[in-house]
Design a protein around this motif. Sequence first.
Motif, mmCIF file in Angstrom:
data_model
loop_
_atom_site.group_PDB
_atom_site.id
_atom_site.type_symbol
_atom_site.label_atom_id
_atom_site.label_comp_id
_atom_site.label_asym_id
_atom_site.label_seq_id
_atom_site.Cartn_x
_atom_site.Cartn_y
_atom_site.Cartn_z
ATOM 1 N N VAL A 112 0.313 -54.909 -65.708
ATOM 2 C CA VAL A 112 -0.804 -55.291 -66.397
ATOM 3 C C VAL A 112 -0.712 -56.527 -67.443
ATOM 4 N N LEU A 113 0.190 -57.053 -67.544
ATOM 5 C CA LEU A 113 0.469 -58.300 -68.222
ATOM 6 C C LEU A 113 -0.119 -59.467 -67.577
ATOM 7 N N GLU A 114 0.047 -59.410 -66.202
ATOM 8 C CA GLU A 114 -0.389 -60.412 -65.258
ATOM 9 C C GLU A 114 -1.767 -60.315 -65.349
ATOM 10 N N GLU A 115 -2.620 -59.202 -65.433
ATOM 11 C CA GLU A 115 -3.875 -59.110 -65.446
ATOM 12 C C GLU A 115 -4.589 -59.254 -66.663
ATOM 13 N N VAL A 116 -3.658 -59.269 -67.636
ATOM 14 C CA VAL A 116 -4.164 -59.669 -69.210
ATOM 15 C C VAL A 116 -4.420 -61.126 -69.407
ATOM 16 N N ARG A 117 -3.550 -61.900 -68.830
ATOM 17 C CA ARG A 117 -3.446 -63.302 -68.708
ATOM 18 C C ARG A 117 -3.640 -63.938 -70.008
ATOM 19 N N THR A 118 -2.840 -63.987 -70.874
ATOM 20 C CA THR A 118 -2.868 -64.491 -72.439
ATOM 21 C C THR A 118 -1.659 -65.286 -72.597
ATOM 22 N N ALA B 179 5.297 -62.662 -61.653
ATOM 23 C CA ALA B 179 4.056 -62.582 -62.648
ATOM 24 C C ALA B 179 3.757 -64.079 -63.281
ATOM 25 N N LEU B 180 5.080 -64.527 -63.662
ATOM 26 C CA LEU B 180 5.147 -65.815 -64.397
ATOM 27 C C LEU B 180 4.526 -66.871 -63.565
ATOM 28 N N ASN B 181 4.883 -66.767 -62.297
ATOM 29 C CA ASN B 181 4.303 -67.921 -60.894
ATOM 30 C C ASN B 181 2.715 -67.598 -60.894
ATOM 31 N N ALA B 182 2.506 -66.220 -60.901
ATOM 32 C CA ALA B 182 0.963 -66.304 -60.807
ATOM 33 C C ALA B 182 0.201 -66.653 -62.080
ATOM 34 N N LEU B 183 0.734 -66.558 -63.294
ATOM 35 C CA LEU B 183 -0.096 -67.038 -64.364
ATOM 36 C C LEU B 183 -0.013 -68.339 -64.757
ATOM 37 N N THR B 184 1.239 -68.975 -64.416
ATOM 38 C CA THR B 184 1.277 -70.317 -64.760
ATOM 39 C C THR B 184 1.285 -71.541 -63.757
ATOM 40 N N SER B 185 1.483 -71.146 -62.110
ATOM 41 C CA SER B 185 1.527 -72.240 -61.395
ATOM 42 C C SER B 185 0.526 -72.892 -60.729
ATOM 43 N N PHE B 186 -0.754 -72.235 -61.017
ATOM 44 C CA PHE B 186 -1.910 -72.791 -60.212
ATOM 45 C C PHE B 186 -2.870 -73.308 -61.046
ATOM 46 N N ASP B 187 -3.856 -74.243 -60.566
ATOM 47 C CA ASP B 187 -4.739 -75.139 -61.399
ATOM 48 C C ASP B 187 -5.580 -74.206 -62.431
ATOM 49 N N ASP B 188 -5.744 -73.102 -61.832
ATOM 50 C CA ASP B 188 -6.716 -72.247 -62.763
ATOM 51 C C ASP B 188 -5.803 -70.975 -63.825
ATOM 52 N N GLY B 189 -4.570 -71.620 -63.752
ATOM 53 C CA GLY B 189 -3.742 -70.704 -64.541
ATOM 54 C C GLY B 189 -3.535 -71.176 -65.966
ATOM 55 N N LEU B 190 -2.713 -70.556 -66.662
ATOM 56 C CA LEU B 190 -2.472 -70.695 -68.216
ATOM 57 C C LEU B 190 -1.432 -71.996 -68.379
#
Length: 243
Positions: free
Chosen positions: A101-107, A138-149
């Motif tokens: 859920v944290l991964e989907e909230v994306r803040t 989840a940290l990888n998914a949230l921050t590693s890509f150009d469209d991430g945080l």
Amino acid sequence: MKFNDLARKAAKGSGPLSYGGSVHPEDLIRFSLAYGAVGADEIERLCEQHGWHEDGLLEDGTRVVPLARWAAACVAYGRGGVASLQHLLTDRTLATVAIAVLEEVRTESCVTALLDYCMSTTAVSDEPDDPFWRALGALNALTSFDDGLAPPEDQQEKLRDLVIETFASATTSHQLTLCLCALRGAPIEGSLEWAEAQTVTAPDVLRAKVAAIKSLRRRLSGSYKPPSAEQKRQIRRQRALDV
């Protein structure tokens, strides 16, 4: 999703309604994000009404989605936000769904919660489903890509240090690969130099190292410009099409 859609999905399906009807975890997450505390009340009501299962393996050997666990995480977020999800991370039976859920909230607060969790616990197994590895993923998914945080520098420093420490004790190719992938979310001093200095031999780990170095060099270059909000949306749409 309209408010009544969740109840409709919960009331139809080929199996017993205790299996969730046609409700999927993604439906609960979207519903919680859209309707907050009111949505949490509805999720809780449906869970109790239909008797959604807490365990994914029933006594007769049937495997079902443990929808009651997903409901608990979504109810927690709807009523208490990220702080309530962070509290659920201390319960190993709920940690993986709280992480999802944290991964989907994306803040940015989700990144903080996941970092704090990883820095305060250790993996108890080498399985990718272990909550520690799920949180790092989840940290990888949230921050590693150009469209991430793009978390602030102090958070990037924590992520870099976490990756370096975890890499040193990693025992599988999956773990080493995940560390190198997650490092892309910390394009700060020390990250690129560390990645370049690592000696790896497994093909998948070597690919992750090459990709991490390429990403870090690009983000650290003086010519790099973060994508706009619209460009991020386009990147996200394209990734969804590529899956």
